[in-house]
Scaffold this active site. Sequence first.
Site, PDB file in Angstrom:
ATOM      1  N   HIS A 264      -2.600 -72.367  77.976  1.00  0.00           N
ATOM      2  CA  HIS A 264      -1.597 -72.422  77.416  1.00  0.00           C
ATOM      3  C   HIS A 264      -0.795 -73.568  77.917  1.00  0.00           C
ATOM      4  CE1 HIS A 264       1.669 -70.851  74.688  1.00  0.00           C
ATOM      5  NE2 HIS A 264       2.557 -70.653  75.755  1.00  0.00           N
ATOM      6  N   PHE A 265      -0.312 -73.521  79.136  1.00  0.00           N
ATOM      7  CA  PHE A 265       0.542 -74.736  79.792  1.00  0.00           C
ATOM      8  C   PHE A 265      -0.404 -75.958  80.019  1.00  0.00           C
ATOM      9  CE2 PHE A 265       3.846 -71.449  80.068  1.00  0.00           C
ATOM     10  CZ  PHE A 265       4.879 -72.085  79.872  1.00  0.00           C
TER      11      PHE A 265
END
Length: 288
Positions: A264-265
Amino acid sequence: MSVVRYKKQKVGEVEVFYREAGPVDAPVLLLLHGFPSASHMFRDLIPELADRYRVIAPDLPGFGQTEAPPRGAFTYSFESLAEVLGGFVDAIGLRRYALYVFDYGAPTGFRLAMRHPERVTAIVSQNGNAYLEGFSDEWEAWQRYWREPNDANREACRASLSAETIRDWQYGTGADPARLSPDGYELDIAYMARPGAEEIQLDLILDYRSNVALYPAFQAYFREHRPPLLAVWGRHDPAFVPAGAIAYRRDLPDAEVHLIDAGHFALETHHRKIAEYVRDFLARMLEG
């Protein structure tokens, strides 16, 4: 290398903290962070882009270093975030800009784009969802709270705010641990530990349903105004799956989609690869 400047801008009762770098007369790229982070998530990306672009990254109300009124005096909703962001853009005199949207930054930025489509030169969506097919199967607690906003369901969402969830699930899932610096998630964990922070985030979790309700409007904006769009996506994102990136092509057939081996990051482990995609895309769309 461009120097990053740290500034504040008053917007009504909110004092917006933001990072800025790059030539003041260069094309503008407005970076919008997601949950539970702030503009520090762009700390590695900004230097990669600031030689060619004026890069601006604000902290939204309820996040990071932006100072906002307490709950009760300020409504923590995505509409409010967009209102403050719109006031911020006007206050610092932005008339044309490309958007880089991530997570919560996507529905906030898309609200802004629908209000002033003439200002948006291009969009980069990095794990910034606008389609139902982008949701993973990990949203059950949040969706139950949307359907039945009672105290029990609110408490069930509190686990999303724990240090373990931020570190291991949001940052850790799909990320190479040897490349994942603790700086980002430890700062997010510290911000979440501030008094009142969890209740603000629980208000926003409930209001996230307003973003889903606006998905058809976001998609209509894409079809009508045809903004050039790059989707660069961590394919191992546990919240927003790659189908959400590919779905942009339904409304924007020329959308460019790249799936990278990240979570996600994705900027935490692949900021240089993402910067390469962004530089190439914006050079063609804004300078070519």
